[in-house]
Design a protein around this motif. Structure first.
Motif, PDB file in Angstrom:
ATOM      1  N   PHE A 198       5.694  16.876   4.724  1.00 38.64           N
ATOM      2  CA  PHE A 198       5.189  16.517   5.909  1.00 38.64           C
ATOM      3  C   PHE A 198       5.223  15.048   6.366  1.00 38.64           C
ATOM      4  CE2 PHE A 198       1.294  14.879   7.868  1.00 38.64           C
ATOM      5  CZ  PHE A 198       1.489  15.663   9.307  1.00 38.64           C
ATOM      6  N   PHE A 199       4.939  14.415   5.158  1.00 33.36           N
ATOM      7  CA  PHE A 199       4.790  12.950   5.234  1.00 33.36           C
ATOM      8  C   PHE A 199       6.379  12.351   5.438  1.00 33.36           C
ATOM      9  CE2 PHE A 199       1.006  13.800   3.341  1.00 33.36           C
ATOM     10  CZ  PHE A 199       0.084  13.176   3.864  1.00 33.36           C
ATOM     11  N   VAL A 200       7.334  12.805   4.755  1.00 29.43           N
ATOM     12  CA  VAL A 200       8.758  12.596   4.661  1.00 29.43           C
ATOM     13  C   VAL A 200       9.040  12.843   6.223  1.00 29.43           C
ATOM     14  CG1 VAL A 200      11.007  12.935   3.969  1.00 29.43           C
ATOM     15  CG2 VAL A 200       8.990  12.976   2.349  1.00 29.43           C
ATOM     16  N   SER A 201       8.674  14.059   6.740  1.00 31.74           N
ATOM     17  CA  SER A 201       9.265  14.302   8.187  1.00 31.74           C
ATOM     18  C   SER A 201       8.490  13.440   9.125  1.00 31.74           C
ATOM     19  CB  SER A 201       9.003  15.746   8.440  1.00 31.74           C
ATOM     20  OG  SER A 201       9.414  16.503   7.446  1.00 31.74           O
ATOM     21  N   SER A 202       7.273  13.173   8.996  1.00 32.12           N
ATOM     22  CA  SER A 202       6.444  12.030   9.858  1.00 32.12           C
ATOM     23  C   SER A 202       7.116  10.812   9.733  1.00 32.12           C
ATOM     24  CB  SER A 202       5.125  12.100   9.373  1.00 32.12           C
ATOM     25  OG  SER A 202       4.506  13.323   9.364  1.00 32.12           O
ATOM     26  N   SER A 203       7.489  10.285   8.724  1.00 29.26           N
ATOM     27  CA  SER A 203       8.101   9.156   8.526  1.00 29.26           C
ATOM     28  C   SER A 203       9.296   9.006   9.180  1.00 29.26           C
ATOM     29  CB  SER A 203       8.177   8.453   7.101  1.00 29.26           C
ATOM     30  OG  SER A 203       8.821   7.306   7.089  1.00 29.26           O
ATOM     31  N   ILE A 204      10.227   9.733   8.885  1.00 26.60           N
ATOM     32  CA  ILE A 204      11.575  10.149   9.603  1.00 26.60           C
ATOM     33  C   ILE A 204      11.374  10.269  11.104  1.00 26.60           C
ATOM     34  CG2 ILE A 204      13.755  11.196   9.752  1.00 26.60           C
ATOM     35  CD1 ILE A 204      13.552  11.647   6.854  1.00 26.60           C
ATOM     36  N   GLY A 205      10.568  11.047  11.509  1.00 24.41           N
ATOM     37  CA  GLY A 205      10.354  11.241  12.809  1.00 24.41           C
ATOM     38  C   GLY A 205       9.840  10.020  13.685  1.00 24.41           C
ATOM     39  N   LEU A 206       8.902   9.180  13.124  1.00 19.74           N
ATOM     40  CA  LEU A 206       8.470   8.211  13.938  1.00 19.74           C
ATOM     41  C   LEU A 206       9.586   7.010  13.831  1.00 19.74           C
ATOM     42  CD1 LEU A 206       5.007   7.438  12.267  1.00 19.74           C
ATOM     43  CD2 LEU A 206       5.420   8.243  14.351  1.00 19.74           C
ATOM     44  N   LEU A 207      10.447   7.150  12.800  1.00 19.66           N
ATOM     45  CA  LEU A 207      11.330   6.158  12.883  1.00 19.66           C
ATOM     46  C   LEU A 207      12.371   6.320  13.874  1.00 19.66           C
ATOM     47  CD1 LEU A 207      12.957   3.739  11.872  1.00 19.66           C
ATOM     48  CD2 LEU A 207      14.163   5.147   9.760  1.00 19.66           C
ATOM     49  N   LEU A 208      13.031   7.751  13.744  1.00 22.52           N
ATOM     50  CA  LEU A 208      13.951   8.313  14.824  1.00 22.52           C
ATOM     51  C   LEU A 208      13.548   8.259  16.150  1.00 22.52           C
ATOM     52  CD1 LEU A 208      15.456  10.993  12.595  1.00 22.52           C
ATOM     53  CD2 LEU A 208      16.334   8.712  13.003  1.00 22.52           C
ATOM     54  N   CYS A 255       6.499   3.524   9.072  1.00 23.33           N
ATOM     55  CA  CYS A 255       7.297   4.448   8.495  1.00 23.33           C
ATOM     56  C   CYS A 255       6.966   4.392   6.932  1.00 23.33           C
ATOM     57  CB  CYS A 255       8.496   4.384   8.897  1.00 23.33           C
ATOM     58  SG  CYS A 255       8.695   4.787  10.772  1.00 23.33           S
ATOM     59  N   GLY A 256       7.010   3.204   6.197  1.00 23.08           N
ATOM     60  CA  GLY A 256       6.941   2.897   4.879  1.00 23.08           C
ATOM     61  C   GLY A 256       5.655   3.323   4.598  1.00 23.08           C
ATOM     62  N   ALA A 257       4.577   2.964   5.086  1.00 21.37           N
ATOM     63  CA  ALA A 257       3.239   3.438   4.534  1.00 21.37           C
ATOM     64  C   ALA A 257       2.867   4.759   4.663  1.00 21.37           C
ATOM     65  CB  ALA A 257       2.117   2.653   5.481  1.00 21.37           C
ATOM     66  N   ILE A 258       3.227   5.427   5.762  1.00 24.56           N
ATOM     67  CA  ILE A 258       3.235   6.921   5.816  1.00 24.56           C
ATOM     68  C   ILE A 258       4.050   7.812   4.588  1.00 24.56           C
ATOM     69  CG2 ILE A 258       3.880   9.228   7.127  1.00 24.56           C
ATOM     70  CD1 ILE A 258       2.884   7.739   9.626  1.00 24.56           C
ATOM     71  N   LEU A 259       5.113   7.131   4.435  1.00 28.38           N
ATOM     72  CA  LEU A 259       5.907   7.717   3.285  1.00 28.38           C
ATOM     73  C   LEU A 259       5.103   7.287   1.931  1.00 28.38           C
ATOM     74  CD1 LEU A 259       8.642   9.357   1.940  1.00 28.38           C
ATOM     75  CD2 LEU A 259       9.629   6.964   2.062  1.00 28.38           C
ATOM     76  N   GLY A 260       4.602   6.482   1.691  1.00 30.40           N
ATOM     77  CA  GLY A 260       3.787   6.112   0.450  1.00 30.40           C
ATOM     78  C   GLY A 260       2.671   6.837   0.303  1.00 30.40           C
ATOM     79  N   LEU A 261       1.934   7.119   1.435  1.00 29.42           N
ATOM     80  CA  LEU A 261       1.023   8.033   1.190  1.00 29.42           C
ATOM     81  C   LEU A 261       1.164   9.523   0.795  1.00 29.42           C
ATOM     82  CD1 LEU A 261      -1.603   8.016   4.739  1.00 29.42           C
ATOM     83  CD2 LEU A 261      -1.800   7.330   2.312  1.00 29.42           C
ATOM     84  N   GLY A 262       2.159  10.111   1.139  1.00 32.67           N
ATOM     85  CA  GLY A 262       2.701  11.260   0.860  1.00 32.67           C
ATOM     86  C   GLY A 262       3.198  10.980  -0.761  1.00 32.67           C
ATOM     87  N   LEU A 263       3.848  10.199  -1.032  1.00 32.26           N
ATOM     88  CA  LEU A 263       4.468   9.942  -2.610  1.00 32.26           C
ATOM     89  C   LEU A 263       2.980   9.994  -3.335  1.00 32.26           C
ATOM     90  CD1 LEU A 263       7.448   7.478  -2.031  1.00 32.26           C
ATOM     91  CD2 LEU A 263       7.480  10.089  -2.527  1.00 32.26           C
ATOM     92  N   ALA A 264       2.253   9.101  -2.740  1.00 40.05           N
ATOM     93  CA  ALA A 264       0.946   8.802  -3.824  1.00 40.05           C
ATOM     94  C   ALA A 264       0.303  10.250  -3.995  1.00 40.05           C
ATOM     95  CB  ALA A 264       0.154   7.859  -3.101  1.00 40.05           C
TER      96      ALA A 264
END
Length: 339
Positions: A198-208, A255-264
């Motif tokens: 979900f977080f990977v998709s959100s980060s990529i989605g916001l970026l794209l 985008c980085g912060a959202i990905l970081g949330l998911g990874l954490a």
């Protein structure tokens, strides 16, 4: 808009003249209201008080700042420090105004990102603290204190942005109202516990989606770099122009912060359960760690490398707060208990 902008300039001049001895306080307020402060300052403070609130702070900050970027691309808002010169309305009667190091932001001015992100993020804190106080005291008066502080803080940040010539008053008001609405809506839908995808998709989605909007507006003939040229032209000190205030810097941060949330959350579901004293130690260590992460110099050329490293920097931030530091403190205190 010319009349609104002109009135805004005179308001800024009056504010500078009346409160010029408090310029340091206004600069502190504008730094506290900086969107990056939500990630580097507010997030660790709230996370070690309440995990869900801290999680919500990063999520709300990232989404509201992303929306602010899109709004700025579409609204083409002027900033006072360059509009004064570009309008040529003040050649005979120039206002007595001073620029500051925080004045020369390179993105469009409407709505105010500081006001918008602050209103959204601080609403998360105020509503959480207000609910907590009411649950313990059942006092409407005490539970209203966080909301009063929220309003006062928002006013201070708004005035600071006008004082340093970064925004017109109407931009601050628009940002504050929009941020308040976003804070109310987004704080009810915090994706805590969602899978990493979900977080990977959100980060990529916001970026794209941001890149798609940027490309679409450019294809339609809009020059989205217009504000950068004006900022460089009218900023009184060239060294005050910083790449980390550029629109794509905020995009990569979010985008980085959202990905970081998911990874954490993926590395340690549920986080670490720590008593009060270890959490206080975590907060102190996180503050030091994030200070050095923030101060880490990045190469500004080539720019794609800068944005990539900026993305990595803010991917690390949630992991420092949620995994690395609490994990180290947990290991340390657990070892002491065993000894």
């Amino acid at each position: 808009m010319e009349a609104i902008h002109t009135q805004g300039i005179w308001i800024a001049e009056a504010l500078q003249q009346i409160t010029k001895s408090q310029d340091k306080l206004w600069l502190i307020a504008t730094h506290i209201g900086d969107p990056k402060a939500a990630f580097l300052l507010v997030f660790p403070l709230t996370y070690f008080l309440n995990r869900r609130t801290g999680f919500a702070v990063v999520w709300v900050a990232a989404i509201s700042e992303w929306l602010n970027l899109v709004f700025k691309w579409m609204l083409f808002g002027e900033r006072p420090f360059w509009w004064i010169g570009e309008s040529r309305l003040f050649e005979k009667n120039p206002p007595k105004l001073q620029q500051f190091a925080s004045t020369c932001e390179t993105g469009p001015g409407s709505p105010s990102g500081h006001a918008m992100v602050t209103a959204a993020v601080w609403w998360v804190m105020a509503s959480s603290l207000g609910s907590l106080l009411y649950s313990y005291t059942r006092s409407m008066l005490l539970s209203a204190v966080p909301y009063v502080l929220y309003l006062l803080g928002l006013v201070a940040v708004g005035f600071s942005r006008i004082f340093i010539l970064a925004h017109f008053p109407h931009q601050v008001i628009a940002g504050s109202l929009t941020g308040f609405i976003l804070g109310v809506v987004l704080s009810r839908q915090v994706p805590e516990g969602r899978p990493l995808v979900f977080f990977v998709s959100s980060s990529i989605g916001l970026l794209l989606s941001a890149l798609l909007i940027h490309s679409g507006l450019t294809w339609l003939g809009f020059d989205l770099s217009w504000s950068i040229a004006l900022a460089k032209k009218w900023c009184s000190h060239s060294e005050w122009i910083r790449l980390d205030t550029a629109p794509f810097s905020s995009l990569t941060r979010d985008c980085g912060a959202i990905l970081g949330l998911g990874l954490a959350q993926y590395w340690k579901p549920g986080g670490y359960t720590l008593p009060c004293a270890p959490r206080a130690l975590c907060l102190a260590l996180c503050s030091m760690a994030l200070y050095h992460v923030h101060r880490l110099p990045l190469p500004i050329q080539p720019q794609p490398l800068f944005y990539f490293l900026f993305f990595i920097k803010f991917t690390i931030v949630p992991q420092v707060v949620m995994i690395y530091v609490p994990g180290f403190v947990h290991l340390l205190t657990h070892k002491n208990k065993n000894d």
